[in-house]
Scaffold this motif. Structure first.
Motif, PDB file in Angstrom:
ATOM      1  N   PRO A 100      -8.570  -8.324  -0.395  1.00  0.00           N
ATOM      2  CA  PRO A 100      -7.945  -9.127   1.047  1.00  0.00           C
ATOM      3  C   PRO A 100      -8.586  -9.437   2.105  1.00  0.00           C
ATOM      4  N   PRO A 101      -9.226 -10.184   2.305  1.00  0.00           N
ATOM      5  CA  PRO A 101     -10.259 -10.890   3.844  1.00  0.00           C
ATOM      6  C   PRO A 101     -10.004  -9.758   4.400  1.00  0.00           C
ATOM      7  N   PRO A 102     -11.126  -9.468   5.083  1.00  0.00           N
ATOM      8  CA  PRO A 102     -12.294  -8.406   6.051  1.00  0.00           C
ATOM      9  C   PRO A 102     -11.171  -7.956   6.350  1.00  0.00           C
ATOM     10  N   GLY A 103     -11.223  -6.530   6.615  1.00  0.00           N
ATOM     11  CA  GLY A 103     -10.307  -6.193   7.737  1.00  0.00           C
ATOM     12  C   GLY A 103      -8.770  -5.421   6.933  1.00  0.00           C
ATOM     13  N   VAL A 104      -8.777  -5.606   5.849  1.00  0.00           N
ATOM     14  CA  VAL A 104      -7.270  -5.754   5.604  1.00  0.00           C
ATOM     15  C   VAL A 104      -7.531  -4.346   4.580  1.00  0.00           C
ATOM     16  N   GLN A 105      -6.868  -4.134   4.252  1.00  0.00           N
ATOM     17  CA  GLN A 105      -7.058  -2.089   3.481  1.00  0.00           C
ATOM     18  C   GLN A 105      -5.808  -2.782   2.185  1.00  0.00           C
ATOM     19  N   PRO A 106      -6.173  -2.764   0.725  1.00  0.00           N
ATOM     20  CA  PRO A 106      -5.581  -2.728  -0.305  1.00  0.00           C
ATOM     21  C   PRO A 106      -4.195  -1.809   0.149  1.00  0.00           C
ATOM     22  N   GLN A 107      -3.987  -1.026   0.597  1.00  0.00           N
ATOM     23  CA  GLN A 107      -3.011  -0.112   1.314  1.00  0.00           C
ATOM     24  C   GLN A 107      -1.329  -0.989   2.244  1.00  0.00           C
ATOM     25  N   ASP A 108      -2.547  -1.806   2.623  1.00  0.00           N
ATOM     26  CA  ASP A 108      -1.295  -2.710   4.284  1.00  0.00           C
ATOM     27  C   ASP A 108      -1.144  -4.086   3.126  1.00  0.00           C
ATOM     28  N   LEU A 109      -1.150  -4.269   2.016  1.00  0.00           N
ATOM     29  CA  LEU A 109      -0.724  -5.376   1.611  1.00  0.00           C
ATOM     30  C   LEU A 109       0.491  -5.387   1.237  1.00  0.00           C
ATOM     31  N   ASP A 110       1.298  -6.073   1.807  1.00  0.00           N
ATOM     32  CA  ASP A 110       2.697  -6.473   1.889  1.00  0.00           C
ATOM     33  C   ASP A 110       3.512  -6.319   0.242  1.00  0.00           C
ATOM     34  N   LEU A 111       4.063  -6.107  -0.440  1.00  0.00           N
ATOM     35  CA  LEU A 111       4.688  -6.229  -1.499  1.00  0.00           C
ATOM     36  C   LEU A 111       6.068  -6.793  -1.619  1.00  0.00           C
ATOM     37  N   SER A 112       6.774  -7.133  -0.339  1.00  0.00           N
ATOM     38  CA  SER A 112       8.140  -7.205  -0.271  1.00  0.00           C
ATOM     39  C   SER A 112       8.189  -8.188  -0.619  1.00  0.00           C
ATOM     40  N   PRO A 113       9.287  -9.050  -1.036  1.00  0.00           N
ATOM     41  CA  PRO A 113       9.521 -10.300  -2.187  1.00  0.00           C
ATOM     42  C   PRO A 113      10.266 -11.530  -0.815  1.00  0.00           C
TER      43      PRO A 113
END
Ligand code: HEM
Length: 450
Positions: free
Chosen positions: A419-432
């Protein structure tokens, strides 16, 4: 709850209704009554065991207007049968699922790696470049040529397809399908129709050009072969090889061959960023089996059970055609004790199969273990049905499977996706982002050279 939210919850709602009313129930939208079939057992029974009864394509008011009963996806009867058979045999003869096609995909994937590399690890949105590379595979089959990624005509076609996929299930289109007369003037179907006409006028231009230059000793594409059949059948007044079937079939193959596979790849890369430990295991298997000196090939798949399992799980969890395409009963039939009259629209809900809790250990988790046995070997699963099943099963299944495996492994052999700097994997949005296909929300990634 707003209407928009209600429509977005429509498919989840149908799964919840199944828990209350059982695997088969009816649902009213406007004046139309739909039969919803849910869960692996019932969907398989309808699409495979009673394939002849449930194999007709259902049309909504908007798909009826935009397709004219021509082409493959929204056609029926003998015309559909002839076009489907012709498309399958042509795609096979031009290498779908063979080594010539494999070389083409590897070459295209390598071109795409160069695009990723230009960003030197900085964040960027990969949607258009992935879409273009995937589309080029079907373009070679259909037109006999690939396009440069910055070709304005190509980019315009891709834009028209993406827009129509979104408009196809927009709240306004659903309202129009439910209440065609009051919604006629305001529905999104006008825009979808305009987009379809613009794409088809380009396909017609290409077709006419090919027809003018036609050389029966140099037949390289779906279009060339169609022209050969047209010439052979020019004295047959009942031929299905007419110009409209040609143009609609091209549109169907171009649209279905682009949007689905590229959306799945975008889900795949998003899942790899979200679950870096899985990405590491994928890269380790690529390293062990293929190394770094040559690109992965389709034949490597059988020695890569973990990667194979991950690619399958991407398709299951990505769930990109959740509601399937609409079916319709071809005859009066009895299904699980219910009488269903001929011509009833049927939704064989794929999301309810891919997340069926009687079939998957942890349906709502991204878990490659769904496709692995205790020894870590790949296992096929009957409820893996992202391409649907039966008479209408996806025409491009074997092409899509080859593309997904090769693009995915070639990407991960060369880059690690973060993910881009500053974004943690757990913050990634999986909603479609809902549409006819479920796509991930637009995202950026950093492709870090390995
Ligand atoms: C990951 C990729 C893909 C997925 C998940 C997918 C999924 C599907 C699904 C669910 C259907 C509806 C089946 C039904 O009505 O029961 C379908 C139909 C179809 N697909 Fe695909 N598809 C993919 C790739 C492709 C590709 C690459 C092509 C082009 C070669 C293609 C061409 C078609 C066509 C022409 C139909 C209509 C079949 C008919 O009505 O007889 N698809 N696909």
């Amino acid at each position: 709850m707003t209407f928009k939210t209600r429509v977005r919850c429509f498919r989840t709602g149908l799964v919840q209704l199944a828990e209350q009313y059982g695997a088969v129930f009816t649902f009213h939208m406007g004046r139309k009554k739909y039969v919803i079939v849910t869960g692996y057992e019932a969907v398989k029974e309808a699409l495979v065991t009673q394939a002849d009864d449930f194999g007709e394509r259902g049309l909504t008011t908007s798909t009826k207007h935009t397709s004219n009963g021509k082409g493959i996806i929204f056609a029926g009867g003998e015309s559909w049968k002839t076009m489907r058979r012709f498309a399958l045999s042509t795609l096979r003869d031009f290498g779908m699922g063979r080594s010539t096609m494999e070389d083409r995909i590897i070459e295209e994937a390598q071109q795409l790696l160069e695009v990723f590399a230009q960003y030197q690890g900085k964040p960027f949105n990969p949607t258009i470049s992935i879409n273009s590379a995937v589309s080029n595979i079907i373009c070679v089959l259909v037109f006999g040529q690939r396009f440069q990624y910055d070709d304005p005509q190509f980019l315009r076609l891709l834009q028209l397809v993406s827009e129509n996929v979104r408009l196809g299930s927009s709240p306004m289109t659903q309202l129009y399908n439910a209440f065609p007369i009051p919604m006629f003037l305001v529905g999104d179907h006008h825009k979808a129709m305009k987009n379809g006409n613009e794409a088809r006028s380009y396909f017609t231009k290409v077709y006419q050009q090919r027809k003018a230059e036609h050389d029966s000793n140099d037949v390289r594409s779906f279009i060339d072969r169609f022209i050969v059949r047209q010439n052979e059948e020019q004295d047959n007044p009942n031929t299905f090889f007419d110009d409209q079937n040609m143009v609609f079939s091209i549109g169907n193959l171009f649209g279905a061959g682009t949007e689905t596979t590229s959306t799945t790849l975008r889900w795949g890369l998003l899942f790899m960023m979200k679950y870096p430990h899985i990405q590491e295991k994928v890269q380790a298997e690529i390293e062990n089996v293929v190394g770094r000196e040559r690109p992965p090939r389709a034949d490597d798949r059988k020695r890569m059970p973990y990667v194979d399992a991950v690619v399958h799980e991407i398709q299951r969890f990505g769930n990109i055609v959740p509601a399937n395409l609409l079916h319709e009963t071809k005859v009066d039939t009895t299904f699980r004790g219910y009488h269903i009259p001929k011509g009833t629209p049927v939704i064989p809900l794929l999301t309810s199969v891919l997340f069926d809790k009687t079939q998957w250990q942890t349906p709502h988790e991204f878990n490659p273990g769904h496709f692995l046995d205790a020894e870590g070997q790949f296992v096929k699963r009957d409820a893996f049905m992202p391409f649907s099943a039966g008479r209408r099963v996806c025409v491009g299944e074997s092409l899509a499977k080859m593309e997904l495996f090769l693009f995915f492994t070639i990407f991960l052999q060369r880059f690690t996706f973060q993910p881009p700097p500053g974004v943690q994997p757990q913050d990634l949005d999986l909603s479609p982002n809902p549409g006819v296909t479920n796509s991930p929300k637009l995202y950026e990634f950093c492709a870090i050279s390995r």
